[in-house]
Design a protein around this motif. Structure first.
Motif, PDB file in Angstrom:
ATOM      1  N   UNK A 133       0.809  -1.212   0.000  1.00 38.75           N
ATOM      2  CA  UNK A 133       0.000   0.000   0.000  1.00 38.75           C
ATOM      3  C   UNK A 133       0.842   1.262   0.000  1.00 38.75           C
ATOM      4  N   UNK A 134       1.978   1.211   0.693  1.00 37.07           N
ATOM      5  CA  UNK A 134       2.868   2.386   0.688  1.00 37.07           C
ATOM      6  C   UNK A 134       3.445   2.603  -0.712  1.00 37.07           C
ATOM      7  N   UNK A 159       0.789   6.887  -6.638  1.00 36.34           N
ATOM      8  CA  UNK A 159      -0.374   7.772  -6.832  1.00 36.34           C
ATOM      9  C   UNK A 159       0.019   9.224  -6.585  1.00 36.34           C
ATOM     10  N   UNK A 196       0.649   4.098  -2.749  1.00 37.35           N
ATOM     11  CA  UNK A 196       0.446   5.497  -2.340  1.00 37.35           C
ATOM     12  C   UNK A 196       1.489   6.395  -2.985  1.00 37.35           C
ATOM     13  N   UNK A 230      -5.329   1.263   5.475  1.00 35.30           N
ATOM     14  CA  UNK A 230      -4.334   1.341   4.397  1.00 35.30           C
ATOM     15  C   UNK A 230      -4.904   2.074   3.194  1.00 35.30           C
ATOM     16  N   UNK A 231      -6.127   1.719   2.819  1.00 42.75           N
ATOM     17  CA  UNK A 231      -6.782   2.440   1.728  1.00 42.75           C
ATOM     18  C   UNK A 231      -7.885   3.285   2.346  1.00 42.75           C
TER      19      UNK A 231
END
Lengths: 197, 222
Positions: free
Chosen positions: A103-104, A110, A107, B159-160
């Motif tokens: 997820x990092x 993005x 991120x 996380x999201x």
């Protein structure tokens, strides 16, 4: 036939060896995290140091850029620190870790997508000869503009634009406040812009 | 190991405190469900009574279509709250994130095939736009659940964030709509589509925007 069977056997041995090592590391990390949740500094430091070595090739493999990988790894370490209470010590460590790491990375992509799209590589950029995009007149103007800046502004301009330091780093190096660095950087930009217009 | 990483690890380990344990929720979700269902219906009833003098429609509870819709809305509330909580915990496998959406589609289908008041399709424009009252009551009735779930998720690590915000607010809004439907005088299909079901998605989208703003667990804590 024999050769292929032999290679398959060697591959299987390697895979089982690596998964066994990986499994041991994971269970050890799980224990270290359990101790870290109780406030044990040493275990936490050991865990983060081991994770750093594990994460570096993984993240580098995903983003292919060394400086980006370092940024992401630092974000991951911070996220692990802030989310350490969410790890269930009875469960596996890897799914928890990889959820954060992936997820990092997402991120980061993005957040910096636009920046990467507009970024121009300076590897092929040279100041001499016809290949340069900067004309002699522009260079003269730039040098003239620099003479209008005071020593402080010149130093700040150099550190930010040539050495690529961030504002907090420049402030630390020149022993100034961050806002003073910002103001001086802004003034030097305005001054140079004025010379060009 | 490069120096910035080493420094970061040292700074993180320096004043390490024992971390708070996550709440082990076995049946506590049932307690919260009862509390927020009661609170939602109470708030919807009070606001409907005081704002527009609407009363509880007791005859409606015997209608099977109405009951199945309410049951589905209740399931949307439960499943989306569960999905939001799961998405806010790293490493949890979350295979059921499509369930709330499928349940919403089921409500949509029931509404499409229902015979309940379906003969009034062409309603007056003024009457139709008066449906904003339903939206206001939905919003009021969903506030406690939205605030409570947001608070609970802030203690975790979403996380999201936009996805977690979406499901959090979808859950709260479905509870609001469920409460509203006991009091709303018009159960016209068009009004239901536009002012009862669509606001669910609208509030969920608002939640997905808000989620990115309010949950800051991944920032450096000073």
């Amino acid at each position: 036939m024999l050769y292929s069977r032999l290679t398959m056997g060697v591959c299987f041995y390697k895979v089982s060896l690596s998964t066994d090592r990986g499994y041991r590391a994971m269970s050890q990390w799980s224990q270290l995290m359990a101790k870290a949740q109780q406030g044990d500094n040493r275990s936490y430091s050991q865990l983060l140091t081991e994770l750093l070595q594990y994460l570096k090739p993984y993240v580098l493999g995903k983003v292919k850029r060394d400086e980006l990988a370092d940024d992401i790894i630092q974000n991951v370490l911070l996220s692990i620190h802030n989310a350490r209470h969410t790890f269930n010590t009875e469960k596996d460590f890897k799914p928890w870790l990889m959820a954060i790491v992936n997820n990092r990375i997402l991120d980061y992509w993005r957040k910096h997508k636009r920046k990467f799209e507009k970024e121009v590589s300076i590897d092929n950029f040279s100041l001499d000869g016809a290949a340069s995009d900067i004309t002699n007149i522009e260079l003269e103007l730039f040098e003239k503009a620099l003479t209008h800046l005071n020593e402080n502004q010149k130093a700040i301009f150099k550190l930010i634009n040539i050495d690529g330091l961030s504002i907090p780093e420049v402030a630390k190096q020149l022993q100034m406040t961050e806002s003073a660095v910002r103001v001086n950087a802004h003034r030097s930009f305005k001054r140079i812009q004025k010379e060009f217009l | 190991m490069s120096d910035p990483n080493k420094e970061l690890i040292e700074s993180l380990c320096k004043n390490l405190q024992p971390s708070p344990k996550l709440e082990n929720c076995n049946l506590c979700w049932l307690k919260y469900t009862v509390i927020f269902l009661a609170l939602g219906i109470f708030l919807a009833g009070v606001s409907a009574q005081y704002l527009w003098s609407w009363e509880f429609k007791s005859d409606r509870v015997y209608n099977p279509n109405f009951l199945s819709e309410q049951l589905l809305l209740f399931l949307v509330f439960l499943t989306s709250a569960g999905v939001a909580i799961k998405f806010a915990t790293p490493g949890k496998r979350n295979r059921y994130y499509l369930l709330p959406i499928l349940l919403l589609l089921a409500i949509w289908t029931i509404l499409s095939f229902t015979t309940f008041d379906s003969f009034i399709i062409n309603i007056e424009t003024a009457h139709f736009f008066g449906g904003y009252q339903c939206f206001i009551i939905t919003f009021i009735a969903s506030l406690p659940a939205a605030l409570f779930l947001s608070y609970k998720i802030s203690k975790r690590a979403a996380l999201n964030k936009s996805l977690v915000g979406f499901f959090t607010f979808l859950s709260a809004a479905s509870l609001g709509t469920l409460s509203l439907q006991f009091f709303c005088p018009d159960i016209n299909i068009m009004i239901k589509f536009v002012w009862h079901i669509a606001p669910l998605l609208l509030l969920a989208l608002f939640g997905s925007w808000l989620g990115k703003k309010i949950w800051r667990w991944d920032q450096i804590k000073k």
